[in-house]
Design a protein around this motif. Structure first.
Motif, short mmCIF file in Angstrom:
data_model
loop_
_atom_site.label_atom_id
_atom_site.label_comp_id
_atom_site.label_asym_id
_atom_site.label_seq_id
_atom_site.Cartn_x
_atom_site.Cartn_y
_atom_site.Cartn_z
N ARG A 1 0.81 -1.23 0.00
CA ARG A 1 0.00 0.00 0.00
C ARG A 1 0.85 1.28 0.00
O ARG A 1 0.32 2.37 0.21
CB ARG A 1 -0.91 0.01 1.24
N THR A 2 2.14 1.16 -0.25
CA THR A 2 3.03 2.31 -0.15
C THR A 2 2.55 3.49 -0.99
O THR A 2 2.55 4.63 -0.52
CB THR A 2 4.47 1.92 -0.54
N SER A 3 2.13 3.24 -2.22
CA SER A 3 1.72 4.36 -3.08
C SER A 3 0.46 5.05 -2.57
O SER A 3 0.20 6.21 -2.92
CB SER A 3 1.52 3.90 -4.53
N ASP A 4 -0.31 4.38 -1.72
CA ASP A 4 -1.48 5.01 -1.10
C ASP A 4 -1.08 5.92 0.06
O ASP A 4 -1.84 6.80 0.45
CB ASP A 4 -2.46 3.97 -0.57
N LEU A 5 0.11 5.69 0.62
CA LEU A 5 0.56 6.41 1.80
C LEU A 5 1.54 7.53 1.49
O LEU A 5 1.55 8.56 2.17
CB LEU A 5 1.23 5.43 2.78
N PRO B 1 2.48 3.26 -7.97
CA PRO B 1 1.94 1.95 -7.60
C PRO B 1 2.76 0.87 -8.30
O PRO B 1 3.02 0.98 -9.50
CB PRO B 1 0.51 1.96 -8.13
#
Length: 165
Positions: free
Chosen positions: A71-75, A81
């Protein structure tokens, strides 16, 4: 920073931008990061013995770290992504702290690196350890989160304390 000493996510006008990686070649990329959770010896024993009230601290923290990497790209706003091919999170005792050492490895074949995914996995795993044991030890400290190595891409291999190639 890029090889020319400029920040890669800052445009000529000073605005933050997502880097265009479209023209980059796919390469195998791996990043390894680590972090620590310092705690009272009694807390470490509780976790080691599986007696924490919330359950298996190490098992849950490992899964949380893997989920965090995904989920890094969401954070992190300017992260791409990524289609990760592998994320592993290893948690071991660090008796000299006392506490736990968390190490995460993220791998893919793609156009951009996985350093942020490895660092996010470590951060989320450490936070999960804290969450699951805070009822008995609010003084725990999360420390030493850092990148250990990265491979792949135009910049090649980098190792903490080692030679860049």
């Amino acid at each position: 920073m890029s090889n020319d000493g400029k920040l890669t996510h800052i445009g000529e006008d000073g605005a933050a931008n997502m880097v265009d990686v479209g023209a980059k070649a796919d390469t195998k990329r791996t990043a390894v990061a680590e972090g620590y959770v310092r705690m009272a010896p009694e807390t470490l024993k509780l976790i080691r013995d599986g007696d924490a009230k919330k359950g298996d601290v190490i098992g849950v923290a490992r899964l949380a770290g893997i989920m965090g990497a995904k989920r890094t790209s969401d954070l992190i706003p300017l992260c791409h992504p990524l289609m990760l091919s592998k994320v592993s999170v290893d948690i071991s005792e660090a008796p000299d702290l006392p506490g736990l050492r968390v190490e995460a490895t993220a791998t893919l074949s793609g156009k951009t690196g996985v350093e942020m995914e490895a660092l996010t996995a470590v951060s989320v795993a450490c936070l999960t350890v804290y969450d699951m044991a805070k009822a008995v030890d609010k003084a725990m400290e999360i420390t030493g989160i850092r990148l250990l190595s990265k491979t792949g891409g135009k910049s090649g291999t980098w190792r903490r304390g080692g030679d860049d190639t």
